[in-house]
Design a protein around this motif. Structure first.
Motif: not given
Length: 589
Positions: A280-287, A289-293
């Motif tokens: 969850r923390a990794f996805f938050e960082d990776k996304l 700048s994305s609309k999926y963030g």
């Protein structure tokens, strides 16, 4: 020897009984039970039908989640609470989701690393014990319905045994007496037992490690080792949603099957939920700048990762995908194409790494503690189904000469089944003390000892005259001691009282020291290594008639009272009591 049958013992009771085992896991829970018929070998059953999960044949587990309304009423639980319809309704009605609440029962000495994230809040006005109890109550009602609907004459069976149902509650290896007390209170709150001494006596506790051992024996995983018994030890690793429970054993006899714990058990927060939290923390960082963030998108992507990618991952050299949307979902800069988030195998492996490292460290420590006696690991629990976890343990433990095995079927219900096996078969005859246990006593003051001089503010004088220092620690049971079920550890003490009325409220505090194998001289009440395990209270007023008065310093009269503190640690539940002799009759309390 056929392990799955010859090691089972016929039920020795005189009347029919029913024992229920509740495995409330951090993320998933299940129930097993056995109808106990006199002189018959018990058959273990699992509850496989829950509300909202009727369409899933033979499913032994349900999610450990509940929804509460704004007034604190539990509205829905388990599989029903995980449906899209309920999730939508909960959002519309402002319901609160209760999850991961088991982790709130942990001992204060067990630190929880949440990677910067907090445990979900409890429902308004609810304690962790109440939430745990209400989930127990839900499991209990499901079990009652299942037994009544599934067995011939189920209603008559339930009516015959419902006033004397026996319960086994499993808990992580790291849980102690305080957690068992909370679980008993939860069982009362959930309606499993009445709030009486007789009701509370119907609850038994077993560690998840020992329950898993019994499950290994039940499903035949132990067969090869027991039939070709080499004298080596083995280790059971129960990898669940929240904790990894490590227990080491040795076979001491095969007819009947008898095993002993050969190292203090371990418990670490390294379960599958922490892989999900890191994801969850990794996805938050990776996304970011994305609309999926957004929060909702991240929750959905993490859930899909849990359901697919995490469970199937086995090769860090291959790209991994999280299928979360439709073919129209696309963000090439974030690695999203056709509704899939692309990850490298190395990225996914990194999410697993802290849990795997913790498992390796714990297992390696157990192997070293036993002097290399442990040669095999039996991996069970829901997280054991992970190919990556299993493969990494095999690869990294091979240099130690340790093999890793896992059963082919239903590792996730090992604890519930094994808890019934523990109740019926009782294969473990001795356990290892995890910590050091003792009491405070008064140490005679030595003016030539600088340590004593530094503690002068804690000095007191007994009526008979000696100068003594408080906060001294006297060890009754040391760490790493093999304790058989019949073992009793006793130390005799005496105290002086200037009023016999104080005997009616006499109490002794039992201390637990977690700091190591060297016995400390003093109790440090502020240190995390020292905690109060329990307080034993007794009414010693029967000694008033036989106690001999003596003249003390400054003409004060005093009485010397002699008593013993006993510790029973052979079973999975710690017990302590005060013992004294009145004339010729021993008393315990």
């Amino acid at each position: 020897m056929t392990v799955t049958s010859d090691t089972r013992k016929p039920y020795g009771g005189n009347t029919r009984s029913l024992v229920l085992a509740f495995d409330v896991g951090t993320t998933f829970s299940g129930v097993s039970y056995a109808i106990l018929e006199p002189n018959e070998i018990p058959k273990i059953h699992g509850v496989t039908r829950y509300p909202g999960q009727e369409h899933v044949a033979g499913s032994y587990k349900i999610p450990t989640i509940m929804f509460y309304d704004q007034d604190g009423n539990m509205k829905v639980a388990g599989a029903e609470a995980d449906s899209n319809a309920i999730i939508d309704l909960a959002e519309d009605e402002g319901w609160t989701k209760a999850e991961l609440f088991k982790l709130r029962l942990r001992p204060q000495s067990m630190k929880l690393k949440m990677n910067g994230m907090r445990l979900p809040s409890l429902p308004k006005g609810k304690s962790a014990v109440e939430v745990f109890g209400e989930f127990l109550g839900y499991l209990f009602r499901c079990t009652r319905s299942f037994i009544i609907d599934t067995h011939a004459g189920g209603s008559a069976l339930w009516r015959a045994v419902e006033d004397d149902l026996q319960f086994v509650l499993s808990h992580p290896n790291g849980w102690e007496g305080a957690q068992q007390t909370k679980m008993r209170r939860a069982a009362v709150h959930g309606g499993l037992i009445p709030d009486t001494d007789a009701g509370k006596a119907r609850i038994r506790f077993v560690t998840e490690g020992e329950a898993s051992l019994h499950a290994c024996v039940l499903n035949g995983l132990a067969k090869e080792m027991l039939t070709g018994y080499s004298g080596n030890g083995f280790l059971v690793a129960d990898a669940g949603g929240g904790t990894l429970d490590i227990s080491s054993y040795a076979v001491r006899g095969t007819a009947p099957l008898v095993m002993e714990e050969i190292a203090p058990p371990d418990c670490v927060f390294a379960g599958s939920v922490f892989v999900s939290r890191r994801a969850r923390a990794f996805f938050e960082d990776k996304l970011r700048s994305s609309k999926y963030g957004t929060s909702d998108s991240l929750e959905h992507i993490t859930k899909r990762f849990d359901e697919t990618t995490k469970r199937l991952f086995r090769d860090k050299k291959e790209p991994q995908y999280v299928q979360f949307g439709s073919p129209l979902d696309k963000d090439l800069a974030a690695g999203i194409r056709q509704g899939q988030l692309k990850l490298t195998g190395a990225e996914v492996a990194e999410l697993f790494e802290p849990s795997i490292e913790a498992a390796i460290n714990s297992i390696t420590h157990q192997v070293e503690t036993t002097g290399g006696f442990v040669k095999s690991v039996w991996l069970v629990g829901g997280f054991a189904a992970s190919p990556w976890l299993f493969g990494q343990l095999q690869e990294r433990l091979a240099p130690l000469g340790v093999t890793v095995s896992r059963p082919d079927n239903q590792t996730s219900k090992a604890v519930a089944d094994g808890a019934i096996g523990f109740y019926c078969d009782h294969h473990v005859s001795a356990r290892m003390s995890k910590f050091m246990y003792g009491v405070e006593f008064l140490r005679e003051y030595n003016p030539d000892d600088p340590d004593h001089v530094a503690r002068q503010d804690r000095m007191c004088e007994l009526p008979s005259g000696p100068k003594l220092l408080a906060d001294a620690f006297d060890c009754i049971l040391a760490r790493g001691v093999k304790v058989k079920e019949s073992s009793v550890f006793t130390r005799k003490y005496c105290t002086e009282v200037t009023s016999l009325t104080t005997l009616s409220v006499f109490e002794v505090e039992i201390w637990c020291y977690r700091g190591g194998t060297s016995t400390p001289m003093w109790i440090n009440r502020q240190a995390e290594d020292f905690t109060t395990l329990c307080i034993v209270q007794a009414d010693l007023s029967p000694l008033s008639d036989s106690a001999q008065s003596k003249p003390g310093r400054n003409g004060k009269t005093y009485w010397t009272i002699v008593f013993s503190v006993e510790i029973h640690f052979g079973l999975t539940e710690f017990k302590a009591r005060i013992k004294w002799v009145d004339s010729v009759s021993p008393f315990v309390q």
